[in-house]
Design an enzyme around this catalytic site. Structure first.
Site, PDB file in Angstrom:
ATOM      1  N   GLU A 172     -57.267 -10.783 -29.795  1.00 39.55           N
ATOM      2  CA  GLU A 172     -58.193 -10.377 -28.700  1.00 39.55           C
ATOM      3  C   GLU A 172     -58.139 -11.382 -27.798  1.00 39.55           C
ATOM      4  O   GLU A 172     -58.083 -12.624 -27.809  1.00 39.55           O
ATOM      5  CB  GLU A 172     -59.615 -10.431 -29.474  1.00 39.55           C
ATOM      6  CG  GLU A 172     -59.764  -9.500 -30.612  1.00 39.55           C
ATOM      7  CD  GLU A 172     -59.513  -9.968 -31.777  1.00 39.55           C
ATOM      8  OE1 GLU A 172     -59.170 -11.122 -32.174  1.00 39.55           O
ATOM      9  OE2 GLU A 172     -59.451  -8.972 -32.890  1.00 39.55           O
ATOM     10  N   TYR A 212     -49.124 -12.655 -22.718  1.00 37.09           N
ATOM     11  CA  TYR A 212     -48.745 -11.864 -24.054  1.00 37.09           C
ATOM     12  C   TYR A 212     -48.062 -10.680 -24.048  1.00 37.09           C
ATOM     13  O   TYR A 212     -47.056 -10.602 -24.635  1.00 37.09           O
ATOM     14  CB  TYR A 212     -50.026 -11.457 -24.837  1.00 37.09           C
ATOM     15  CG  TYR A 212     -50.999 -12.601 -25.171  1.00 37.09           C
ATOM     16  CD1 TYR A 212     -50.235 -13.581 -26.387  1.00 37.09           C
ATOM     17  CD2 TYR A 212     -52.086 -12.981 -25.000  1.00 37.09           C
ATOM     18  CE1 TYR A 212     -50.806 -14.509 -26.876  1.00 37.09           C
ATOM     19  CE2 TYR A 212     -52.940 -14.169 -25.396  1.00 37.09           C
ATOM     20  CZ  TYR A 212     -52.225 -14.825 -26.519  1.00 37.09           C
ATOM     21  OH  TYR A 212     -53.097 -15.965 -26.927  1.00 37.09           O
TER      22      TYR A 212
HETATM   23  C1  COA Z   1     -52.258 -18.367 -21.417  1.00 40.88           C
HETATM   24  C2  COA Z   1     -51.620 -19.473 -21.401  1.00 40.88           C
HETATM   25  C3  COA Z   1     -51.701 -19.988 -22.887  1.00 40.88           C
HETATM   26  C4  COA Z   1     -50.009 -19.389 -21.078  1.00 40.88           C
HETATM   27  O1  COA Z   1     -49.305 -20.691 -21.217  1.00 40.88           O
HETATM   28  P1  COA Z   1     -48.178 -21.198 -20.365  1.00 40.88           P
HETATM   29  O2  COA Z   1     -47.584 -22.429 -21.361  1.00 40.88           O
HETATM   30  O3  COA Z   1     -48.565 -21.358 -19.124  1.00 40.88           O
HETATM   31  O4  COA Z   1     -47.133 -19.793 -20.630  1.00 40.88           O
HETATM   32  P2  COA Z   1     -45.678 -20.082 -20.480  1.00 40.88           P
HETATM   33  O5  COA Z   1     -45.139 -20.953 -19.458  1.00 40.88           O
HETATM   34  O6  COA Z   1     -45.026 -19.930 -21.862  1.00 40.88           O
HETATM   35  O7  COA Z   1     -45.364 -18.373 -19.626  1.00 40.88           O
HETATM   36  C5  COA Z   1     -44.628 -17.448 -20.347  1.00 40.88           C
HETATM   37  C6  COA Z   1     -44.641 -16.343 -19.400  1.00 40.88           C
HETATM   38  O8  COA Z   1     -45.818 -15.724 -19.525  1.00 40.88           O
HETATM   39  C7  COA Z   1     -46.263 -15.269 -18.359  1.00 40.88           C
HETATM   40  N1  COA Z   1     -47.205 -15.997 -17.456  1.00 40.88           N
HETATM   41  C8  COA Z   1     -47.773 -17.073 -17.730  1.00 40.88           C
HETATM   42  N2  COA Z   1     -48.778 -17.664 -16.921  1.00 40.88           N
HETATM   43  C9  COA Z   1     -49.006 -16.653 -16.032  1.00 40.88           C
HETATM   44  C10 COA Z   1     -49.739 -16.590 -14.700  1.00 40.88           C
HETATM   45  N3  COA Z   1     -50.359 -17.422 -14.267  1.00 40.88           N
HETATM   46  N4  COA Z   1     -49.229 -15.314 -14.194  1.00 40.88           N
HETATM   47  C11 COA Z   1     -48.604 -14.470 -14.502  1.00 40.88           C
HETATM   48  N5  COA Z   1     -47.590 -14.380 -15.727  1.00 40.88           N
HETATM   49  C12 COA Z   1     -47.807 -15.450 -16.395  1.00 40.88           C
HETATM   50  C13 COA Z   1     -45.027 -15.209 -17.164  1.00 40.88           C
HETATM   51  O9  COA Z   1     -44.152 -13.981 -17.484  1.00 40.88           O
HETATM   52  C14 COA Z   1     -44.281 -16.510 -18.228  1.00 40.88           C
HETATM   53  O10 COA Z   1     -43.148 -16.443 -17.839  1.00 40.88           O
HETATM   54  P3  COA Z   1     -42.428 -17.181 -16.528  1.00 40.88           P
HETATM   55  O11 COA Z   1     -42.963 -18.512 -16.127  1.00 40.88           O
HETATM   56  O12 COA Z   1     -40.963 -17.382 -16.679  1.00 40.88           O
HETATM   57  O13 COA Z   1     -42.788 -16.145 -15.331  1.00 40.88           O
HETATM   58  C15 COA Z   1     -51.969 -20.410 -20.375  1.00 40.88           C
HETATM   59  O14 COA Z   1     -52.248 -20.177 -19.247  1.00 40.88           O
HETATM   60  C16 COA Z   1     -53.583 -21.094 -20.792  1.00 40.88           C
HETATM   61  O15 COA Z   1     -53.719 -22.038 -21.573  1.00 40.88           O
HETATM   62  N6  COA Z   1     -54.621 -20.407 -20.377  1.00 40.88           N
HETATM   63  C17 COA Z   1     -56.003 -20.376 -20.700  1.00 40.88           C
HETATM   64  C18 COA Z   1     -56.606 -20.047 -22.224  1.00 40.88           C
HETATM   65  C19 COA Z   1     -56.120 -18.632 -22.542  1.00 40.88           C
HETATM   66  O16 COA Z   1     -56.394 -17.863 -21.859  1.00 40.88           O
HETATM   67  N7  COA Z   1     -55.638 -18.763 -23.676  1.00 40.88           N
HETATM   68  C20 COA Z   1     -55.076 -17.280 -24.229  1.00 40.88           C
HETATM   69  C21 COA Z   1     -56.560 -16.432 -24.707  1.00 40.88           C
HETATM   70  S1  COA Z   1     -56.641 -16.585 -26.306  1.00 40.88           S
END
Ligand code: COA
Length: 89
Positions: free
Chosen positions: A47, A59
């Site tokens: 979720e 995701y």
């Molecule tokens: C969501 C989250 C976990 C992603 O972590 P991350 O380590 O930055 O993700 P990744 O570097 O592995 O990203 C993989 C892909 O996801 C997508 N993505 C990640 N961040 C993005 C952003 N800000 N905008 C658009 N796409 C995004 C992209 O496709 C990315 O690939 P790319 O960098 O080659 O374009 C991080 O933003 C976070 O901790 N957010 C706050 C907590 C949260 O919302 N958790 C999820 C809810 S349970």
């Protein structure tokens, strides 16, 4: 993550703001999916807040698709959840 029968649920995933966009969440999620398969899961779901466009984009990029919506799932502030899932092969 937790697994019940043949389903796993991602409960929490977060990367420190200054470390984002470096593939860390992708690596953590890949490891979680390996663990889910090893535990016998055939699918994984989670979720996420409907307003959390970044997480939804993340995701989607990792193979999840929206498959449902749970109204009033979150509190403080109240918000619906998007349910996202993917089948494991
Ligand atoms: C969501 C989250 C976990 C992603 O972590 P991350 O380590 O930055 O993700 P990744 O570097 O592995 O990203 C993989 C892909 O996801 C997508 N993505 C990640 N961040 C993005 C952003 N800000 N905008 C658009 N796409 C995004 C992209 O496709 C990315 O690939 P790319 O960098 O080659 O374009 C991080 O933003 C976070 O901790 N957010 C706050 C907590 C949260 O919302 N958790 C999820 C809810 S349970």
């Amino acid at each position: 993550m937790r697994t019940a029968a043949d389903e796993s649920e991602i409960l929490n995933l977060a990367v420190e703001p200054e470390r984002r966009r470096q593939g860390i969440a992708s690596a953590l999620l890949a490891a979680a999916l390996v663990a889910a398969r090893a535990a016998g899961a055939k699918s994984v779901y989670l979720e996420v807040r409907e307003s959390n466009a970044v997480a939804i984009a993340f995701y989607r990029s990792s193979g999840f698709e929206p498959t449902g919506r749970r109204a009033r799932y979150y509190q403080d502030p109240p918000e619906a959840a998007v349910v996202m899932s993917q089948a494991l092969f």
